[in-house]
Design a protein around this motif. Structure first.
Motif, short mmCIF file in Angstrom:
data_model
loop_
_atom_site.label_atom_id
_atom_site.label_comp_id
_atom_site.label_asym_id
_atom_site.label_seq_id
_atom_site.Cartn_x
_atom_site.Cartn_y
_atom_site.Cartn_z
N VAL A 187 23.53 74.25 58.18
CA VAL A 187 23.87 73.82 56.83
C VAL A 187 25.17 73.04 56.87
N PRO A 189 27.68 70.51 54.05
CA PRO A 189 27.80 70.04 52.68
C PRO A 189 27.43 68.56 52.56
N GLN A 194 26.01 69.54 47.46
CA GLN A 194 24.82 70.34 47.69
C GLN A 194 24.56 70.47 49.20
N PRO A 195 23.96 71.59 49.63
CA PRO A 195 23.74 71.77 51.06
C PRO A 195 22.70 70.80 51.62
N ASP A 219 14.35 75.02 46.08
CA ASP A 219 15.00 76.30 46.35
C ASP A 219 15.61 76.31 47.74
N ALA A 222 21.37 77.36 48.84
CA ALA A 222 22.59 77.17 48.06
C ALA A 222 23.53 78.36 48.27
N GLY A 223 24.81 78.08 48.35
CA GLY A 223 25.80 79.13 48.52
C GLY A 223 25.94 79.64 49.94
#
Length: 269
Positions: A187, A189, A194-195, A219, A222-223
């Motif tokens: 992952v 940024p 957004q990833p 989906d 994220a995070g």
């Protein structure tokens, strides 16, 4: 730096190269196919170091005293010029038996100890999200007209990031449409926060590594912290963005599911 010190550093360097090559550490520096060359180079360095140490440390016969030559000459009743030159030479300039003891190389040779310590004591991680953020995506020019082979059977089918991006951008996703796809990467940024999914691509070694980036819709993870390795399952999306670093095309994937995974042994494509 004398020859003994050179041999010791060469031995340490060869041992460090072999240590990295026999395990998986070398994969953080070079492509997997270069392993045989690294092992060969390490063996040559170790062999050269051992031979140098043997040559430098082997016992040597003591040179005869200068007076012995002179006494022999007097006893024989001769004072030939050649003999006189041989008698005087050790005082004027070192002969072969003396030169090796005083042979030195520039002190800069000691800097070779730094890569040795780096290989033996430090285990840097493979290039990740920071490197991906500093470099543009590798898709910078369109391939020549060619047909992309159909994807292998399977549902979902594993597709490399570079393969997905090439098919999505240069083949307009024709070979991807209607298939469930599984992509693996870390992952990083995106420009909008957004990833994105990324992986470093090597031509030879980590010094020329550049990222391949794929945007994520739906989906996605994220995070999730940057550099986290994930497997993402999804379908082809016709959306194509731009990499702000080099303005290269960045294709997107419509995510239907994902999971965090352990970083693979081979982290580069």
């Amino acid at each position: 730096m004398n020859r003994q010190a050179q041999a010791v550093i060469m031995l340490l360097l060869g041992g460090a190269v072999l240590r990295a090559s026999i395990g998986d550490l070398y994969l953080r520096y070079v492509k997997e196919g270069l392993r045989p060359f690294l092992i060969g180079a390490g063996i040559l360095l170790v062999a050269a170091a051992v031979m140098t140490l043997w040559y430098e440390l082997r016992p040597r016969p003591k040179p005869e005293p200068v007076g012995a030559h002179l006494a022999d000459a007097e006893t024989a009743g001769t004072t030939e010029p050649a003999l006189a030159d041989a008698v005087q030479r050790p005082h004027d300039e070192p002969g072969p038996e003396h030169g090796h003891e005083h042979h030195h190389e520039p002190r800069i040779g000691w800097l070779l100890i730094l890569p040795v310590l780096g290989l033996l004591l430090v285990s840097p991680p493979a290039l990740g999200s920071y490197a991906a953020g500093q470099a543009g995506s590798v898709l910078t020019s369109q391939n020549s007209a060619s047909d992309y082979a159909a994807l292998p059977a399977g549902d979902p089918v594993d597709v490399a990031l570079l393969d997905y991006a090439s098919r999505a951008v240069f083949d307009d996703g024709r070979s991807l449409t209607g298939r469930n796809l599984r992509l693996t990467g870390f992952v990083t940024p995106g420009p909008d926060g957004q990833p994105m999914l990324a992986r470093m691509v090597l031509s030879c070694c980590a010094a020329d590594g550049r990222p391949i980036k794929v945007g994520l819709l739906g989906d996605g993870p994220a995070g999730v912290a940057a550099d986290t390795w994930v497997q993402v399952v999804g379908t082809y999306s016709g959306k194509v963005g731009k990499d702000p670093v080099n303005n290269a095309d960045v294709p997107y994937l419509q995510v239907t599911g994902w999971q965090e995974i352990t970083p693979p042994k081979q982290q580069y494509e």
